[in-house]
Write a protein that holds these residues in place. Structure first.
Motif, PDB file in Angstrom:
ATOM      1  N   TRP A  77       0.834  -1.195   0.000  1.00 45.24           N
ATOM      2  CA  TRP A  77       0.000   0.000   0.000  1.00 45.24           C
ATOM      3  C   TRP A  77       0.876   1.256   0.000  1.00 45.24           C
ATOM      4  O   TRP A  77       1.975   1.258   0.583  1.00 45.24           O
ATOM      5  CB  TRP A  77      -0.897   0.035   1.229  1.00 45.24           C
ATOM      6  CG  TRP A  77      -1.837  -1.128   1.324  1.00 45.24           C
ATOM      7  CD1 TRP A  77      -2.092  -2.065   0.369  1.00 45.24           C
ATOM      8  CD2 TRP A  77      -2.630  -1.489   2.462  1.00 45.24           C
ATOM      9  NE1 TRP A  77      -3.002  -2.990   0.829  1.00 45.24           N
ATOM     10  CE2 TRP A  77      -3.350  -2.665   2.105  1.00 45.24           C
ATOM     11  CE3 TRP A  77      -2.809  -0.945   3.729  1.00 45.24           C
ATOM     12  CZ2 TRP A  77      -4.226  -3.282   2.987  1.00 45.24           C
ATOM     13  CZ3 TRP A  77      -3.682  -1.569   4.604  1.00 45.24           C
ATOM     14  CH2 TRP A  77      -4.395  -2.715   4.232  1.00 45.24           C
ATOM     15  N   PRO A  78       0.428   2.349  -0.625  1.00 44.24           N
ATOM     16  CA  PRO A  78       1.163   3.618  -0.547  1.00 44.24           C
ATOM     17  C   PRO A  78       1.360   4.027   0.897  1.00 44.24           C
ATOM     18  O   PRO A  78       0.513   3.748   1.759  1.00 44.24           O
ATOM     19  CB  PRO A  78       0.247   4.600  -1.294  1.00 44.24           C
ATOM     20  CG  PRO A  78      -0.570   3.740  -2.220  1.00 44.24           C
ATOM     21  CD  PRO A  78      -0.781   2.449  -1.468  1.00 44.24           C
ATOM     22  N   ALA A  79       2.465   4.711   1.164  1.00 42.33           N
ATOM     23  CA  ALA A  79       2.815   5.061   2.544  1.00 42.33           C
ATOM     24  C   ALA A  79       1.695   5.849   3.246  1.00 42.33           C
ATOM     25  O   ALA A  79       1.372   5.588   4.405  1.00 42.33           O
ATOM     26  CB  ALA A  79       4.116   5.853   2.568  1.00 42.33           C
ATOM     27  N   ALA A  80       1.091   6.807   2.519  1.00 43.04           N
ATOM     28  CA  ALA A  80       0.046   7.623   3.139  1.00 43.04           C
ATOM     29  C   ALA A  80      -1.171   6.768   3.484  1.00 43.04           C
ATOM     30  O   ALA A  80      -1.771   6.922   4.558  1.00 43.04           O
ATOM     31  CB  ALA A  80      -0.360   8.755   2.202  1.00 43.04           C
ATOM     32  N   GLU A  81      -1.539   5.853   2.578  1.00 45.78           N
ATOM     33  CA  GLU A  81      -2.685   4.980   2.834  1.00 45.78           C
ATOM     34  C   GLU A  81      -2.388   4.023   3.977  1.00 45.78           C
ATOM     35  O   GLU A  81      -3.248   3.754   4.819  1.00 45.78           O
ATOM     36  CB  GLU A  81      -3.026   4.194   1.569  1.00 45.78           C
ATOM     37  CG  GLU A  81      -4.253   3.314   1.694  1.00 45.78           C
ATOM     38  CD  GLU A  81      -4.607   2.605   0.400  1.00 45.78           C
ATOM     39  OE1 GLU A  81      -5.645   1.926   0.376  1.00 45.78           O
ATOM     40  OE2 GLU A  81      -3.838   2.727  -0.576  1.00 45.78           O
ATOM     41  N   LEU A  82      -1.167   3.529   4.013  1.00 48.63           N
ATOM     42  CA  LEU A  82      -0.756   2.613   5.069  1.00 48.63           C
ATOM     43  C   LEU A  82      -0.881   3.293   6.425  1.00 48.63           C
ATOM     44  O   LEU A  82      -1.453   2.744   7.373  1.00 48.63           O
ATOM     45  CB  LEU A  82       0.686   2.161   4.818  1.00 48.63           C
ATOM     46  CG  LEU A  82       1.235   1.011   5.651  1.00 48.63           C
ATOM     47  CD1 LEU A  82       0.493  -0.272   5.337  1.00 48.63           C
ATOM     48  CD2 LEU A  82       2.726   0.834   5.372  1.00 48.63           C
ATOM     49  N   ALA A  83      -0.355   4.515   6.513  1.00 52.12           N
ATOM     50  CA  ALA A  83      -0.398   5.244   7.775  1.00 52.12           C
ATOM     51  C   ALA A  83      -1.834   5.581   8.180  1.00 52.12           C
ATOM     52  O   ALA A  83      -2.208   5.495   9.349  1.00 52.12           O
ATOM     53  CB  ALA A  83       0.428   6.518   7.667  1.00 52.12           C
ATOM     54  N   SER A  84      -2.666   5.928   7.190  1.00 50.52           N
ATOM     55  CA  SER A  84      -4.050   6.301   7.482  1.00 50.52           C
ATOM     56  C   SER A  84      -4.874   5.116   7.960  1.00 50.52           C
ATOM     57  O   SER A  84      -5.588   5.205   8.970  1.00 50.52           O
ATOM     58  CB  SER A  84      -4.695   6.894   6.220  1.00 50.52           C
ATOM     59  OG  SER A  84      -6.072   7.132   6.425  1.00 50.52           O
ATOM     60  N   LEU A  85      -4.751   3.992   7.268  1.00 51.95           N
ATOM     61  CA  LEU A  85      -5.587   2.834   7.589  1.00 51.95           C
ATOM     62  C   LEU A  85      -5.127   2.095   8.831  1.00 51.95           C
ATOM     63  O   LEU A  85      -5.923   1.419   9.483  1.00 51.95           O
ATOM     64  CB  LEU A  85      -5.620   1.870   6.395  1.00 51.95           C
ATOM     65  CG  LEU A  85      -6.315   2.397   5.136  1.00 51.95           C
ATOM     66  CD1 LEU A  85      -6.203   1.383   4.004  1.00 51.95           C
ATOM     67  CD2 LEU A  85      -7.784   2.703   5.418  1.00 51.95           C
ATOM     68  N   LEU A  86      -3.838   2.190   9.122  1.00 52.24           N
ATOM     69  CA  LEU A  86      -3.310   1.429  10.255  1.00 52.24           C
ATOM     70  C   LEU A  86      -2.989   2.305  11.460  1.00 52.24           C
ATOM     71  O   LEU A  86      -2.274   1.887  12.363  1.00 52.24           O
ATOM     72  CB  LEU A  86      -2.055   0.654   9.822  1.00 52.24           C
ATOM     73  CG  LEU A  86      -2.291  -0.428   8.769  1.00 52.24           C
ATOM     74  CD1 LEU A  86      -0.997  -1.156   8.440  1.00 52.24           C
ATOM     75  CD2 LEU A  86      -3.349  -1.431   9.240  1.00 52.24           C
ATOM     76  N   THR A  87      -3.523   3.533  11.464  1.00 50.58           N
ATOM     77  CA  THR A  87      -3.359   4.382  12.637  1.00 50.58           C
ATOM     78  C   THR A  87      -3.958   3.684  13.858  1.00 50.58           C
ATOM     79  O   THR A  87      -5.094   3.211  13.822  1.00 50.58           O
ATOM     80  CB  THR A  87      -4.071   5.738  12.422  1.00 50.58           C
ATOM     81  OG1 THR A  87      -3.458   6.418  11.319  1.00 50.58           O
ATOM     82  CG2 THR A  87      -3.961   6.601  13.676  1.00 50.58           C
ATOM     83  N   GLY A  88      -3.201   3.602  14.901  1.00 54.80           N
ATOM     84  CA  GLY A  88      -3.662   2.900  16.089  1.00 54.80           C
ATOM     85  C   GLY A  88      -3.266   1.439  16.112  1.00 54.80           C
ATOM     86  O   GLY A  88      -3.512   0.745  17.101  1.00 54.80           O
TER      87      GLY A  88
END
Length: 256
Positions: free
Chosen positions: A132-143
């Motif tokens: 996944w793109p870094a931004a999507e990865l960070a957004s979806l896996l926050t927490g």
């Protein structure tokens, strides 16, 4: 290349290919949503598939291929990696061979999820957070810090394995065969193709244990991509089982 056939047609083509090479396919199976499903009730312990080992992609094919053989050697001599050298070699072979329309395995490859995805099916990498793109990865896996760290580590691992084998090259590179003075070239598949093939190996490969033979051969494991059988549920708590059966004329992979 030729237009991509529908998934139903690809399944029919792969089934015919398996059967023409001596395999057996239960007539009560049909392709649906990236899986094989039963079209009617099937009794427990019924034989669903018998796939000749010659139709499976194994280390035999890796070693017969210039790309696969050199990738396996490089992976075996590379610094410690989280990925088994055999899996790296298998992925490099697949990344090269799957895009060769003349390959013996072409009917099987036509049934694999396509690099880039299609209207019917996602790219297999889409199911792996490492792609996944870094931004999507960070957004979806926050927490979910542990999952995020694992995904980022897996992403680095794929690139590191690729660079360890190719030296970071993205085109043909020279090599020297053992025992030969003539320098030949290896045309490495792209990183995108390797990442796709690695996702296929990660999600679909079987480790098939052979039984000791009456001649005294010890049991061994065969890493393989098994056509059609990889469409059955073979995750943990699966409803199917599989094994290698040594028949009088050949060794066959069976799933029941």
């Amino acid at each position: 290349g030729s237009p991509r056939m529908s998934r139903a047609d690809a399944y029919a083509d792969a089934r015919s290919w398996v059967q023409s090479n001596g395999g057996r396919v239960c007539p009560h199976l049909a392709y649906s949503n990236s899986s094989l499903v039963a079209t009617e009730d099937i009794a427990a312990e019924s034989l669903l598939l018998s796939i000749p080992l010659g139709c499976c992609v194994t280390q035999r094919d890796v070693l017969a291929s210039t790309v696969g053989r050199q990738a396996l050697r490089s992976a075996e001599s590379a610094p410690a990696s989280s990925t088994a050298a055999a899996d790296v070699g298998l992925a490099f072979f697949l990344a090269a061979d799957a895009f060769d329309e003349t390959s013996f395995f072409a009917p099987y490859y036509s049934l694999l999820p396509l690099l880039g995805g299609t209207g019917e099916e996602d790219d297999p990498r889409a199911l792996l957070p490492r792609s996944w793109p870094a931004a999507e990865l960070a957004s979806l896996l926050t927490g979910s810090a542990a999952t995020l760290v694992a995904a980022e580590a897996a992403r680095r691992s794929v690139v590191a394995d690729y660079d360890a084998v190719t030296g970071g090259r993205r085109r043909c590179s020279p090599r020297e065969d053992q025992g030969r003075e003539a320098v030949q070239s290896v045309c490495w598949p792209s990183l995108a193709r390797y990442s796709w093939a690695s996702a296929i190996v990660t999600s679909r490969a079987f480790s098939l244990a052979t039984a000791p033979t009456c001649g005294g051969e010890a049991a061994a494991a065969v890493e393989a991509l098994v056509p059609l059988a990889d469409l059955l549920n073979h995750a943990r708590r699966r409803e199917t089982s599989y094994h290698l059966a040594r028949l009088p004329a050949e060794t066959t992979t069976e799933t029941a």
